[in-house]
Design a protein around this motif. Structure first.
Motif, PDB file in Angstrom:
ATOM      1  N   UNK A  81     -23.754 -23.086  37.146  1.00  0.00           N
ATOM      2  CA  UNK A  81     -23.309 -24.416  36.170  1.00  0.00           C
ATOM      3  C   UNK A  81     -24.028 -25.765  36.751  1.00  0.00           C
ATOM      4  N   UNK A  82     -24.036 -25.852  38.101  1.00  0.00           N
ATOM      5  CA  UNK A  82     -24.539 -26.901  38.556  1.00  0.00           C
ATOM      6  C   UNK A  82     -26.006 -27.088  38.382  1.00  0.00           C
ATOM      7  N   UNK A  83     -26.728 -25.955  38.112  1.00  0.00           N
ATOM      8  CA  UNK A  83     -28.279 -26.166  37.725  1.00  0.00           C
ATOM      9  C   UNK A  83     -28.590 -26.572  36.391  1.00  0.00           C
ATOM     10  N   UNK A  84     -27.685 -26.305  35.470  1.00  0.00           N
ATOM     11  CA  UNK A  84     -27.759 -26.694  34.284  1.00  0.00           C
ATOM     12  C   UNK A  84     -27.525 -28.363  34.173  1.00  0.00           C
ATOM     13  N   UNK A  85     -28.174 -28.767  33.023  1.00  0.00           N
ATOM     14  CA  UNK A  85     -27.923 -30.096  32.604  1.00  0.00           C
ATOM     15  C   UNK A  85     -26.640 -30.385  31.769  1.00  0.00           C
ATOM     16  N   UNK A  86     -26.051 -31.633  31.845  1.00  0.00           N
ATOM     17  CA  UNK A  86     -24.824 -31.859  31.271  1.00  0.00           C
ATOM     18  C   UNK A  86     -24.628 -31.479  29.793  1.00  0.00           C
ATOM     19  N   UNK A  87     -25.886 -31.602  29.108  1.00  0.00           N
ATOM     20  CA  UNK A  87     -25.905 -31.341  27.883  1.00  0.00           C
ATOM     21  C   UNK A  87     -25.817 -29.802  27.321  1.00  0.00           C
ATOM     22  N   UNK A  88     -26.624 -29.184  28.265  1.00  0.00           N
ATOM     23  CA  UNK A  88     -26.568 -27.512  28.169  1.00  0.00           C
ATOM     24  C   UNK A  88     -25.186 -27.123  28.625  1.00  0.00           C
ATOM     25  N   UNK A  90     -22.137 -28.518  28.201  1.00  0.00           N
ATOM     26  CA  UNK A  90     -21.572 -28.865  27.149  1.00  0.00           C
ATOM     27  C   UNK A  90     -21.513 -28.101  25.757  1.00  0.00           C
ATOM     28  N   UNK A  91     -23.002 -27.908  25.449  1.00  0.00           N
ATOM     29  CA  UNK A  91     -23.279 -26.778  24.408  1.00  0.00           C
ATOM     30  C   UNK A  91     -22.798 -25.364  24.607  1.00  0.00           C
ATOM     31  N   UNK A  92     -22.759 -24.757  26.187  1.00  0.00           N
ATOM     32  CA  UNK A  92     -22.451 -23.655  26.155  1.00  0.00           C
ATOM     33  C   UNK A  92     -20.847 -23.283  26.240  1.00  0.00           C
ATOM     34  N   UNK A  93     -20.573 -24.548  26.609  1.00  0.00           N
ATOM     35  CA  UNK A  93     -18.725 -24.290  26.523  1.00  0.00           C
ATOM     36  C   UNK A  93     -18.143 -24.522  25.198  1.00  0.00           C
ATOM     37  N   UNK A  98     -15.827 -22.011  20.431  1.00  0.00           N
ATOM     38  CA  UNK A  98     -15.758 -22.468  19.083  1.00  0.00           C
ATOM     39  C   UNK A  98     -15.475 -23.774  18.643  1.00  0.00           C
ATOM     40  N   UNK A  99     -16.156 -24.669  19.175  1.00  0.00           N
ATOM     41  CA  UNK A  99     -16.089 -26.223  18.875  1.00  0.00           C
ATOM     42  C   UNK A  99     -17.409 -26.628  18.396  1.00  0.00           C
ATOM     43  N   UNK A 100     -17.709 -27.068  17.218  1.00  0.00           N
ATOM     44  CA  UNK A 100     -18.940 -27.597  16.967  1.00  0.00           C
ATOM     45  C   UNK A 100     -18.988 -29.310  17.258  1.00  0.00           C
ATOM     46  N   UNK A 130     -12.035 -26.406  29.465  1.00  0.00           N
ATOM     47  CA  UNK A 130     -13.085 -25.484  29.819  1.00  0.00           C
ATOM     48  C   UNK A 130     -14.136 -26.424  30.638  1.00  0.00           C
ATOM     49  N   UNK A 131     -14.265 -27.604  29.951  1.00  0.00           N
ATOM     50  CA  UNK A 131     -15.383 -28.546  30.436  1.00  0.00           C
ATOM     51  C   UNK A 131     -14.890 -29.091  31.693  1.00  0.00           C
ATOM     52  N   UNK A 132     -13.465 -29.456  31.777  1.00  0.00           N
ATOM     53  CA  UNK A 132     -13.167 -29.742  33.226  1.00  0.00           C
ATOM     54  C   UNK A 132     -13.198 -29.128  34.286  1.00  0.00           C
ATOM     55  N   UNK A 133     -12.411 -27.798  34.056  1.00  0.00           N
ATOM     56  CA  UNK A 133     -12.119 -26.947  35.027  1.00  0.00           C
ATOM     57  C   UNK A 133     -13.462 -26.056  35.428  1.00  0.00           C
ATOM     58  N   UNK A 134     -14.171 -25.490  34.428  1.00  0.00           N
ATOM     59  CA  UNK A 134     -15.370 -24.716  34.730  1.00  0.00           C
ATOM     60  C   UNK A 134     -16.669 -25.262  34.903  1.00  0.00           C
ATOM     61  N   UNK A 135     -16.838 -26.375  33.853  1.00  0.00           N
ATOM     62  CA  UNK A 135     -18.134 -27.111  33.935  1.00  0.00           C
ATOM     63  C   UNK A 135     -18.242 -28.189  34.969  1.00  0.00           C
TER      64      UNK A 135
END
Length: 162
Positions: A81-88, A90-93, A98-100, A130-135
């Motif tokens: 997770x740390x290696x990915x950009x914030x946009x990546x 957020x998009x994966x989470x 199942x949020x658009x 998910x964004x807070x805890x995992x990303x």
């Protein structure tokens, strides 16, 4: 009681029949008002209560299934997770929950603004968790507004990566 018997004896047979019919009619009406209607109303209320509780149970089971699915799809480690950009991230989470995401604007290296339209409120909350805890992305600001449809909201938020 004696007076009642005397009164009854003084009535003509036709009057006795009328009084008897009226007494039976009054007894039946009292039975309906005091026994039958309350029982029927109670049964109706119980049936309505069971139906409402069944709807609530069905909704809760759907949400439990959604939570279980989201937990199954949780990535095992946060090192990638740390290696990915914030946009990546957020998009994966968002895909996972199942949020658009309707609009996405990067503000600097570690901050983005995100717009969501017509999203289920429960899915929005799960996605933010998910964004807070995992990303490991924090919510800096959020504005949630209701839509015309029950359970759906629109949201605008600023998210910051640690």
């Amino acid at each position: 009681m004696n007076e009642l018997q005397q009164w009854w004896q003084s009535l003509v047979i036709r009057e006795r029949i009328i009084v008897t019919v009226l007494a039976v009619f009054v007894a039946l009406m009292m039975f309906q008002v005091m026994v039958w209607n309350p029982l029927h109303k109670g049964q109706e209320n119980a049936a309505n209560s069971v139906q409402k509780q069944t709807e609530v149970l069905r909704w809760m089971q759907e949400r439990a299934a959604l939570v279980a699915e989201l937990q199954r799809n949780t990535p095992a480690s946060n090192s990638s997770v740390k290696r990915q950009s914030i946009s990546q991230r957020l998009n994966s989470s968002a895909t996972q929950a199942k949020v658009e995401i309707n609009r996405f604007q990067t503000v600097g290296d570690n901050s983005v603004q995100v717009w969501l339209d017509q999203v289920e409120f429960s899915k929005l909350l799960l996605w933010l968790e998910i964004v807070h805890n995992e990303q490991e992305i924090q919510t800096e600001s959020i504005v949630v507004s209701e839509t015309g449809k029950a359970g759906l909201v629109s949201a605008r938020m600023t998210l910051v990566s640690n």
